[in-house]
Design a protein around this motif. Sequence first.
Motif, PDB file in Angstrom:
ATOM      1  N   TRP A  90      -5.522   2.897   1.148  1.00  0.00           N
ATOM      2  CA  TRP A  90      -5.206   1.855   0.175  1.00  0.00           C
ATOM      3  C   TRP A  90      -6.071   0.659   0.520  1.00  0.00           C
ATOM      4  O   TRP A  90      -6.236   0.311   1.693  1.00  0.00           O
ATOM      5  CB  TRP A  90      -3.733   1.477   0.272  1.00  0.00           C
ATOM      6  CG  TRP A  90      -2.816   2.526  -0.256  1.00  0.00           C
ATOM      7  CD1 TRP A  90      -2.306   3.593   0.429  1.00  0.00           C
ATOM      8  CD2 TRP A  90      -2.301   2.623  -1.576  1.00  0.00           C
ATOM      9  NE1 TRP A  90      -1.507   4.350  -0.391  1.00  0.00           N
ATOM     10  CE2 TRP A  90      -1.477   3.768  -1.632  1.00  0.00           C
ATOM     11  CE3 TRP A  90      -2.450   1.860  -2.730  1.00  0.00           C
ATOM     12  CZ2 TRP A  90      -0.804   4.154  -2.793  1.00  0.00           C
ATOM     13  CZ3 TRP A  90      -1.780   2.241  -3.881  1.00  0.00           C
ATOM     14  CH2 TRP A  90      -0.975   3.382  -3.899  1.00  0.00           C
TER      15      TRP A  90
ATOM     16  N   PRO B  92       0.804  -1.225   0.000  1.00  0.00           N
ATOM     17  CA  PRO B  92       0.000   0.000   0.000  1.00  0.00           C
ATOM     18  C   PRO B  92       0.840   1.281   0.000  1.00  0.00           C
ATOM     19  O   PRO B  92       0.916   2.005   0.988  1.00  0.00           O
ATOM     20  CB  PRO B  92      -0.848  -0.127   1.272  1.00  0.00           C
ATOM     21  CG  PRO B  92      -0.062  -1.007   2.166  1.00  0.00           C
ATOM     22  CD  PRO B  92       0.687  -1.948   1.266  1.00  0.00           C
ATOM     23  N   SER B  93       1.483   1.542  -1.125  1.00  0.00           N
ATOM     24  CA  SER B  93       2.330   2.722  -1.280  1.00  0.00           C
ATOM     25  C   SER B  93       2.483   3.038  -2.762  1.00  0.00           C
ATOM     26  O   SER B  93       2.665   2.131  -3.584  1.00  0.00           O
ATOM     27  CB  SER B  93       3.711   2.458  -0.672  1.00  0.00           C
ATOM     28  OG  SER B  93       4.642   3.420  -1.101  1.00  0.00           O
ATOM     29  N   GLY B  94       2.462   4.328  -3.091  1.00  0.00           N
ATOM     30  CA  GLY B  94       2.646   4.742  -4.479  1.00  0.00           C
ATOM     31  C   GLY B  94       4.037   4.449  -5.003  1.00  0.00           C
ATOM     32  O   GLY B  94       4.273   4.464  -6.206  1.00  0.00           O
TER      33      GLY B  94
ATOM     34  N   TYR C 108      -8.861   8.219   1.071  1.00  0.00           N
ATOM     35  CA  TYR C 108      -7.426   8.437   1.287  1.00  0.00           C
ATOM     36  C   TYR C 108      -6.742   7.197   1.864  1.00  0.00           C
ATOM     37  O   TYR C 108      -5.766   7.304   2.585  1.00  0.00           O
ATOM     38  CB  TYR C 108      -7.211   9.657   2.192  1.00  0.00           C
ATOM     39  CG  TYR C 108      -7.788  10.917   1.605  1.00  0.00           C
ATOM     40  CD1 TYR C 108      -7.224  11.488   0.458  1.00  0.00           C
ATOM     41  CD2 TYR C 108      -8.914  11.501   2.150  1.00  0.00           C
ATOM     42  CE1 TYR C 108      -7.767  12.633  -0.109  1.00  0.00           C
ATOM     43  CE2 TYR C 108      -9.459  12.656   1.596  1.00  0.00           C
ATOM     44  CZ  TYR C 108      -8.882  13.206   0.466  1.00  0.00           C
ATOM     45  OH  TYR C 108      -9.415  14.333  -0.092  1.00  0.00           O
TER      46      TYR C 108
ATOM     47  N   TYR D  50      -5.422   2.558  -4.733  1.00  0.00           N
ATOM     48  CA  TYR D  50      -5.713   3.757  -3.962  1.00  0.00           C
ATOM     49  C   TYR D  50      -7.216   4.030  -3.987  1.00  0.00           C
ATOM     50  O   TYR D  50      -7.847   4.027  -5.048  1.00  0.00           O
ATOM     51  CB  TYR D  50      -4.930   4.954  -4.515  1.00  0.00           C
ATOM     52  CG  TYR D  50      -4.890   6.102  -3.542  1.00  0.00           C
ATOM     53  CD1 TYR D  50      -4.368   5.940  -2.260  1.00  0.00           C
ATOM     54  CD2 TYR D  50      -5.390   7.344  -3.888  1.00  0.00           C
ATOM     55  CE1 TYR D  50      -4.334   6.984  -1.357  1.00  0.00           C
ATOM     56  CE2 TYR D  50      -5.353   8.400  -2.990  1.00  0.00           C
ATOM     57  CZ  TYR D  50      -4.829   8.217  -1.724  1.00  0.00           C
ATOM     58  OH  TYR D  50      -4.804   9.256  -0.815  1.00  0.00           O
TER      59      TYR D  50
ATOM     60  N   ARG E 216      -9.173   6.502  -3.740  1.00  0.00           N
ATOM     61  CA  ARG E 216      -9.770   7.629  -4.455  1.00  0.00           C
ATOM     62  C   ARG E 216     -10.348   7.186  -5.804  1.00  0.00           C
ATOM     63  O   ARG E 216     -11.245   7.837  -6.340  1.00  0.00           O
ATOM     64  CB  ARG E 216      -8.708   8.708  -4.680  1.00  0.00           C
ATOM     65  CG  ARG E 216      -9.220   9.897  -5.436  1.00  0.00           C
ATOM     66  CD  ARG E 216      -8.173  10.949  -5.565  1.00  0.00           C
ATOM     67  NE  ARG E 216      -8.709  12.081  -6.338  1.00  0.00           N
ATOM     68  CZ  ARG E 216      -8.019  13.131  -6.667  1.00  0.00           C
ATOM     69  NH1 ARG E 216      -6.755  13.227  -6.305  1.00  0.00           N
ATOM     70  NH2 ARG E 216      -8.559  14.082  -7.375  1.00  0.00           N
TER      71      ARG E 216
END
Length: 110
Positions: free
Chosen positions: A84, A37-39, A82, A103, A105
């Motif tokens: 994940w 869970p990270s861009g 906001y 994500y 969003r």
Amino acid sequence: MGMLLAFTVVPVKAATFVAWEVSGVPFGDTLNVRKFPSGNSQKQSAYPNGTVLQMTGKCTGGVNLFDISGQADWKQKQAVRYRWCQIWHDPAQIGNFVTGWVYGRYIEPH
């Protein structure tokens, strides 16, 4: 001296999924699925708007899609906006399903 091992069977919701779909991704773009869970995490796959995703129910921040599923769609979207959320998918489309993260969003209840 013998060793006694005790096993407990715990029911798992692993076979139960919540269907959400990709939504709100800018025209011509796709929603990336990440390993963690990270861009900045490794990209596993990407899906366009309208793709129905199999959600495991788990989202960061302790949000559980099963717990909020009875709420209005807009409240569910707000709860994950906001965060994940974890999906179950087959990135290579060869029957090898793995978990990944999208994500919030860019997803909405299906």
